[in-house]
Enzyme design. Structure first.
Site, short mmCIF file in Angstrom:
data_model
loop_
_atom_site.label_atom_id
_atom_site.label_comp_id
_atom_site.label_asym_id
_atom_site.label_seq_id
_atom_site.Cartn_x
_atom_site.Cartn_y
_atom_site.Cartn_z
N ARG A 15 -21.29 6.20 28.21
CA ARG A 15 -21.59 7.15 29.28
C ARG A 15 -23.01 7.67 29.09
NH1 ARG A 15 -20.57 13.15 29.56
NH2 ARG A 15 -21.06 13.62 31.72
N HIS A 29 -27.17 15.42 34.98
CA HIS A 29 -26.88 16.11 33.72
C HIS A 29 -27.99 17.15 33.52
CE1 HIS A 29 -24.35 15.55 29.92
NE2 HIS A 29 -25.12 16.59 29.65
N GLU A 46 -20.67 19.11 34.17
CA GLU A 46 -20.50 20.53 33.84
C GLU A 46 -21.26 21.48 34.76
OE1 GLU A 46 -21.27 21.15 29.68
OE2 GLU A 46 -19.65 19.84 29.07
N ASN A 98 -14.61 17.52 29.84
CA ASN A 98 -15.33 17.73 28.58
C ASN A 98 -14.65 18.87 27.84
OD1 ASN A 98 -17.09 15.84 29.56
ND2 ASN A 98 -18.84 17.23 29.76
N TYR A 154 -14.48 20.98 24.09
CA TYR A 154 -14.99 21.24 22.74
C TYR A 154 -14.13 22.24 21.98
CZ TYR A 154 -19.07 18.54 23.93
OH TYR A 154 -19.89 17.50 24.29
N GLU A 212 -16.38 14.00 27.27
CA GLU A 212 -17.08 14.52 26.10
C GLU A 212 -16.09 15.25 25.22
OE1 GLU A 212 -20.53 17.04 26.74
OE2 GLU A 212 -21.26 15.72 28.33
C1 FCB Z 1 -22.02 19.79 26.68
C2 FCB Z 1 -23.13 19.02 27.36
C3 FCB Z 1 -23.79 18.01 26.47
C4 FCB Z 1 -23.95 18.52 25.05
C5 FCB Z 1 -22.66 19.06 24.53
C6 FCB Z 1 -22.72 19.55 23.12
O1 FCB Z 1 -21.88 21.03 27.30
O2 FCB Z 1 -22.65 18.35 28.50
O3 FCB Z 1 -25.01 17.63 27.04
O4 FCB Z 1 -24.97 19.42 24.99
O5 FCB Z 1 -22.21 20.10 25.36
#
Ligand code: FCB
Length: 451
Positions: free
Chosen positions: A75, A119, A164, A290, A292, A344
């Protein structure tokens, strides 16, 4: 043992401004991130993306690197101002050629390209005309999207409109931590509406080209946990979920903003035209998620912090794999989802090259990865149709306002020499994919014998 289906997509992800460099080469126009990084005080280490990972010149070596991880997908994003320097008007052929060569190279290595149109790097010329606060930008975006679909639609596995949009809205216009650096929550809401509208217009413009590639959007999402069962914490957590996750999901899947979030803003300040929701609510071929960490809400002073049983990343983000399961299962219950890709998921670790071994032992990242793949399987077992997973990121890169200080890669980058070294987590990921493939090959063989 891997319970992922045979045809699962295994990938790694990057984005244009974070890796390409070559900021002023071959006709590329400046983007808002060039302007932002060149403004003193915006980036922790004072760095820019002028060189970044020099991927623009090293893309061949980088495709070899991707292939060496045994993934079957990559990607990446297109830098809008590289292919259309002012965001409207002339196309830049040299820019398109770069991506065309990249696609050829990936396809030659049997790696499916997954392209993202936006992006965060808006052409500066469009920012000068109002950027995402201007409705005109939505039309320019749709025009750009259609051109990319026309040129590359037959060679890419998917095209995502935005990455995002919450970040562009809130961090770019609400708090000012990201380009273009505005800090006005009212503007941020209008920007979010224009981003959603531009997504819908772009989808329609791309579909009109007749492209067969899969079209969708990538949203950053999280479940929201209330620190306690107090009425205040629960209410605030619910509102936070409405303002961040549902604010994007509802218009796309239900054709309106969430009532709870609307009730908390002065609606006279938000300009919506008559057909906007009709334009936004376009069918998606896929949803990119995405993930985290979770969002943790406490109304106490000082606020309660999550316990962090599994630790925190170098960004200070809690490692919370259950959140991935909770998020996906929750979305699946609330919306009629198209196939989902985790576009992500990753962790920043303060990696260091071991001078003796020449390797990088990033067991914290390997552990994060393993736990999140388990959490993903748990969501799939509860009925969520997940088709792929992309680790963020292929390699260490320019981490926005954290500059080069935070390392998310599976591949270590020595910025002085641009030397790339696969980290322990990258070796682990390769072995995981290999054993997954071997398992399916064995199953198929067994089935052919018993058939
Ligand atoms: C996300 C972004 C990516 C990167 C990660 C850690 O929010 O999409 O570009 O910075 O975080």
């Amino acid at each position: 043992m891997s319970k992922f289906p045979n045809n699962f997509t295994w990938g790694v992800a990057t984005s244009a401004y974070q890796i390409e460099g070559a900021a002023a080469e071959d006709g590329r126009g400046p983007s808002i991130w060039d302007t932002f990084t060149n403004t003193p005080g915006k980036i922790i280490d004072g760095s820019t993306g002028d060189v970044a990972c020099d991927h623009y010149h090293r893309y061949q070596e980088d495709v070899e690197l991707i292939a060496s991880l045994h993934v079957n997908a990559y990607r990446f994003s297109v830098s809008w101002s590289r292919v259309q320097p002012t965001g409207s008007g002339e196309w830049n052929e040299a820019g398109f050629q770069f991506y065309s060569k990249l696609l050829d190279q990936l396809i030659a290595k049997n790696i499916q390209p997954h392209l993202t149109l936006y992006h965060w790097d808006l052409p500066q010329a469009l920012q000068d005309q109002g950027g995402w606060l201007s409705r005109d930008t939505t039309q320019h975006f749709a025009h750009y999207a259609a051109e990319v679909a026309r040129r590359f639609g037959d060679r890419v596995a998917s095209i995502a409109t935005h990455n995002e949009p919450w970040c562009t809205s809130v961090l770019g216009h609400g708090t000012g931590q990201f380009a273009p650096g505005m800090a006005d929550p009212v503007l941020a809401i209008q920007v979010s509406h224009h981003l959603l509208l531009s997504h819908g217009l772009a989808l329609q413009a791309m579909r009109a080209t007749g492209t067969k590639t899969k079209l969708g959007i990538v949203l950053n999402q999280w479940p929201v946990t209330a620190a306690t069962d107090s009425a205040e914490d629960l209410a605030k957590a619910k509102l936070e979920y409405a303002q961040s996750v549902q604010w994007y999901m509802d218009p796309i899947f239900k054709g309106h903003y969430p009532a709870l979030a609307l009730a908390h803003l002065d609606q006279s300040l938000l300009l919506i035209h008559e057909n906007d929701f009709k334009n936004i609510q376009q069918p998606l071929d896929f949803l990119g998620v995405n993930y985290y960490t979770r969002t943790f809400i406490s109304t106490e002073h000082p606020p309660r912090k999550p316990e962090g049983k599994l630790g925190f990343s170098d960004m200070g983000w809690e490692t919370y794999p259950d959140g991935l399961t909770d998020l996906l299962v929750g979305l699946h219950q609330e919306y009629t989802l198209p196939p989902v890709y985790i576009t992500e998921n990753g962790i920043a670790v303060a990696d260091q090259l071991n001078k003796d071994s020449g390797g990088i032992d990033d067991h914290q990242r390997t552990d994060y990865l393993r736990r999140h793949l388990d959490a993903l399987q748990a969501a799939m077992q509860q009925g969520v149709d997940v088709r792929g997973y992309f680790y963020w990121s292929l390699m260490d890169n320019f981490e926005w306002n954290s500059g080069y200080a935070k390392r998310f890669g599976m591949v270590y980058v020595d910025y002085a020499t641009q030397q790339r070294t696969v980290k322990g987590s990258g070796i682990w990921y390769r072995q995981f994919i290999d054993s997954h493939m071997a398992l399916h090959a064995t199953r198929e063989y067994a089935q052919s014998k018993t058939a």
